[in-house]
Design a protein around this motif. Sequence first.
Motif, mmCIF file in Angstrom:
data_model
loop_
_atom_site.group_PDB
_atom_site.id
_atom_site.type_symbol
_atom_site.label_atom_id
_atom_site.label_comp_id
_atom_site.label_asym_id
_atom_site.label_seq_id
_atom_site.Cartn_x
_atom_site.Cartn_y
_atom_site.Cartn_z
ATOM 1 N N ALA A 112 0.657 -1.037 -0.006
ATOM 2 C CA ALA A 112 0.083 0.151 0.033
ATOM 3 C C ALA A 112 0.553 1.318 -0.312
ATOM 4 O O ALA A 112 1.859 0.892 0.913
ATOM 5 N N THR A 113 1.017 1.714 -1.080
ATOM 6 C CA THR A 113 1.736 3.429 -1.357
ATOM 7 C C THR A 113 1.242 4.113 0.465
ATOM 8 O O THR A 113 0.124 4.253 0.603
ATOM 9 N N GLY A 114 1.930 5.316 0.323
ATOM 10 C CA GLY A 114 1.776 5.719 1.039
ATOM 11 C C GLY A 114 1.786 5.569 3.077
ATOM 12 O O GLY A 114 1.686 6.567 3.441
ATOM 13 N N THR A 115 2.712 4.407 3.356
ATOM 14 C CA THR A 115 1.830 3.951 4.372
ATOM 15 C C THR A 115 3.492 3.788 4.836
ATOM 16 O O THR A 115 4.605 4.067 4.634
ATOM 17 N N SER A 116 3.124 3.332 6.580
ATOM 18 C CA SER A 116 4.578 4.421 7.222
ATOM 19 C C SER A 116 4.583 2.436 7.248
ATOM 20 O O SER A 116 4.040 1.176 7.820
ATOM 21 N N HIS A 117 5.800 2.410 7.854
ATOM 22 C CA HIS A 117 6.960 1.013 8.087
ATOM 23 C C HIS A 117 5.541 0.770 9.142
ATOM 24 O O HIS A 117 5.429 -0.682 9.633
ATOM 25 N N GLY A 118 5.108 1.642 10.767
ATOM 26 C CA GLY A 118 4.509 0.941 11.994
ATOM 27 C C GLY A 118 2.942 1.426 11.733
ATOM 28 O O GLY A 118 2.764 2.783 10.515
ATOM 29 N N PRO A 119 1.943 0.714 11.416
ATOM 30 C CA PRO A 119 0.972 1.228 11.389
ATOM 31 C C PRO A 119 -0.285 2.136 11.937
ATOM 32 O O PRO A 119 0.632 2.037 13.136
ATOM 33 N N GLN A 120 -0.315 3.475 11.357
ATOM 34 C CA GLN A 120 -0.652 4.555 12.011
ATOM 35 C C GLN A 120 -2.452 4.529 11.867
ATOM 36 O O GLN A 120 -3.213 4.167 12.005
ATOM 37 N N GLN A 121 -2.448 4.951 13.515
ATOM 38 C CA GLN A 121 -3.454 5.072 14.222
ATOM 39 C C GLN A 121 -4.174 5.848 13.724
ATOM 40 O O GLN A 121 -3.397 7.844 13.836
ATOM 41 N N LEU A 122 -5.784 6.721 13.436
ATOM 42 C CA LEU A 122 -6.093 7.930 12.955
ATOM 43 C C LEU A 122 -6.101 8.453 14.441
ATOM 44 O O LEU A 122 -6.121 9.555 14.184
ATOM 45 N N ALA A 123 -6.231 8.318 15.191
ATOM 46 C CA ALA A 123 -6.865 9.229 16.898
ATOM 47 C C ALA A 123 -5.361 9.185 16.901
ATOM 48 O O ALA A 123 -5.630 10.876 17.102
ATOM 49 N N ASN A 124 -4.563 8.878 16.924
ATOM 50 C CA ASN A 124 -2.469 9.784 17.172
ATOM 51 C C ASN A 124 -2.389 10.427 15.629
ATOM 52 O O ASN A 124 -1.755 11.983 16.051
ATOM 53 N N ASN A 125 -3.153 9.676 14.782
ATOM 54 C CA ASN A 125 -2.371 11.196 14.225
ATOM 55 C C ASN A 125 -3.691 12.390 13.792
ATOM 56 O O ASN A 125 -2.284 13.918 14.123
ATOM 57 N N ALA A 126 -4.470 12.483 14.632
ATOM 58 C CA ALA A 126 -5.402 13.222 14.931
ATOM 59 C C ALA A 126 -4.981 14.871 15.537
ATOM 60 O O ALA A 126 -4.856 15.786 15.593
ATOM 61 N N LEU A 127 -4.200 13.660 16.409
ATOM 62 C CA LEU A 127 -3.138 14.170 17.977
ATOM 63 C C LEU A 127 -1.808 15.324 17.371
ATOM 64 O O LEU A 127 -1.699 15.884 18.054
#
Length: 606
Positions: free
Chosen positions: A532-547
Amino acid sequence: MQKAKGERQIGRRSWPSRAAMAVGIAASINLVLWGCSSNDELQPQIPLARSPIVAPDLTTACPIRNSGIKTLITKGTGLAFNGASFGSVGTYTYYLAEATATLSVSDHCAAMIVDAPNAGDASGTVTYKFDVVILTPTDPSKASGTLLYEVNNRTNTPSFAALNDASGQNLFDNTQPVIPAAASGAVAGVGAGNGFLMRRGMTLVWSGWQGDRPQTLTAANAAITASQKWYPPGMTLPIAKDPITKGSVTGLVQDEFIADNASSNLLGTYYQRLANSPASLTVRKTPLAAPITVDASLWTYTAGNGTAEGGNTTTNGFGFVTINRAALRADSKYAAALDAGSDNGAIYHFNYTAVDPRPFGLGFLGIRDLISYLKNETKDSAGNANPIAGRTKTTLATGISQSGRVIRDFLWQGLNTDANLRQVFDGVLTLVGGSRKTYTNYRWAKPGDYSRQQETHFVPGDQFPFGFGVITDPISGKTDGILNKCQQTNHCPKVFQYDSPIEFGGARASLISTDGMGKDVPVPENVRLFYATGTSHGPQQLANNALSQPDYSVDRTVAATAVSASPGALNASTALYRALLVNLESWVKGTASPLASVLVRALFLQ
C-alpha cells in the motif's frame, strides 16, 4: 500475458496444479514415513555445519520429535482491562504463566537448533523457561475458537496496539479512541482501545522467544494492576558447553555503537567478556571503510552482572564501553572516520572474546511447542491444567517488523510441524518484514539486530531464500524457499504478507516476488502479498494522527537531526491491518475467499 490467479497485476501464472499435487503426494509420503519410523534410518541425513556458529545446510524437513512443554504454571489470573466488557463476548481474563520446556539432545533433528545439543544436562535433556501471557474470554462459550499469537517485538505488543487502535503493553486500562470532526478533541486509545480483537472473541497469546530478554514472571505470584500493566515476556536459556571438554565455550564477538547525537558515548555488549582477555575498539566512517584502532586511553570497559537484556549500557547488562568521543574528535589520526570533524554517524566496533553462548534458536522451538500444547493438550506433565484447553480450533500468528521476520524465519526453519507431526499455525499475517529473516538461530546471536545500510551492516538474516516459493537463486545457485520445509510435510499455513514503501528501500521487499536477476517468480497459491503506497513502517492510528497533526493544511516541521528532510507519512493504516486479519481468518476457516495480492511486479515478457 495472463493475470496470475490471486493477483491484481499482470504477472506469471502461479504454480501449476500438477506441481502442487506432486508436492502434496510427496508430503503425505514423508509424514507416513516419519510417523512410522522408530529409528533414524528414515530421517534425513544431516550434514556437518560449516561452522559451529551456524546450523547445518539442510533444505529437507527435519521435524524435532522429542521436545515439548513440561509445565505451564500460572502465576496470576484476573479480569483484564479493569473488568471492561466487550459487547456480547463480555469480559476478558488474563493468565500470567511460566513455561518450562525440554528437548532431548538425542533427537535426530536437535542439531538444527544451533548449540542445543551442547546445552543438555547429564541426562541429555535441554531445559529452558519462558514467560507466557494469555488473554481469553472469561466465559469459555464466548471464545471464537481462534487463537492469535503475536510475536512480541523486543517484549512489546505493537500488533495488539494497532489492531485495537490502542497503546501497547497495557492489559489494565480501557480508553476508546475518539476521532472528532473538529480539529480538536481527539483521544488516543489506551489499553483495550476499540476492543476489536476482544469483540471478536479471540484468544490472544504472547510468550518470551528472544533469548537475551530476561524473564519477568519467575516470582510465585503476579497480577495486572494500575502500577503493573504488562509483564515483558522473557526467556531463560541454558549455557552451551564444549562438546568434548564440557568446559566453557568462547569466541570472538563484535558489538556496535553509532554516534547519532553529540552526547551518547556508551556501547553495550551482548555477551559476557572473558575475564582478562584482550579487546579492541575501532572506528570507521562507513561499513566498508578501513577501521581505525582507537587508542586504549580513549575508552574503558566496565563488566556487568548480566541480569538485563543484551546491549544494556548499565551494570545490569553484560558490560559496556565508555568512549571519550571528544578526545577522539580532537586527534587528527581519526580524521578519516569523521565527517567534517564530527563523529555523528561514525561506526564504533568493540571486538572481544565472549564466553558462554546460549542456544537462541530454542526461541522458535518454544513458540512451536507452546502453541501445540495450548491447542491440543488438557494438562501438563505435572497435572497443571491448560488454562484454555478446548478453546482453540484455529491458530493464527502475526507480527510487525522484527516480529514479522521471526514468523518468516520460523517457517523457513521448518517449525510449523510439531512433535506429533501436526500443523502448528493455520495462518500467518506478517507485516513490514520485507524479504528478511532474523539473526536468531546462530551462536552469538543478536535477535534484535538486523542489517541496514549503515548500522549493523553485516548482520546475518538477509540471505537467500527471500520469497515464499521454492526457486533456484541465480546468484548462489541454491534451491530453497521460505515454505520449502512445510511443503514437504504438508503443513504450510495460509500466508498474508503486507509491506509498506519503506520495506522496498530498507528491507529488500522486491525479492519476495522477484529473483536476484530482477525477474518475476511464482507466488504460491497459499500466499497473498500486499503493498500500500503512502503507508509507514508501523501502522498509523487515526486518533494518534489527529493528535499529532490536527490541521493537515499546516506543514509539519522536521528536526535538523531527523533521518529525512520530509515528515513521515500520517496515512492511518490500522483499518487495513484489521481487514487483512479478518480476511485471513475467514480464508483459514473456509468462510471466505482470500483477497487478491496487490504487489509490485517486474513484468518480464517471455
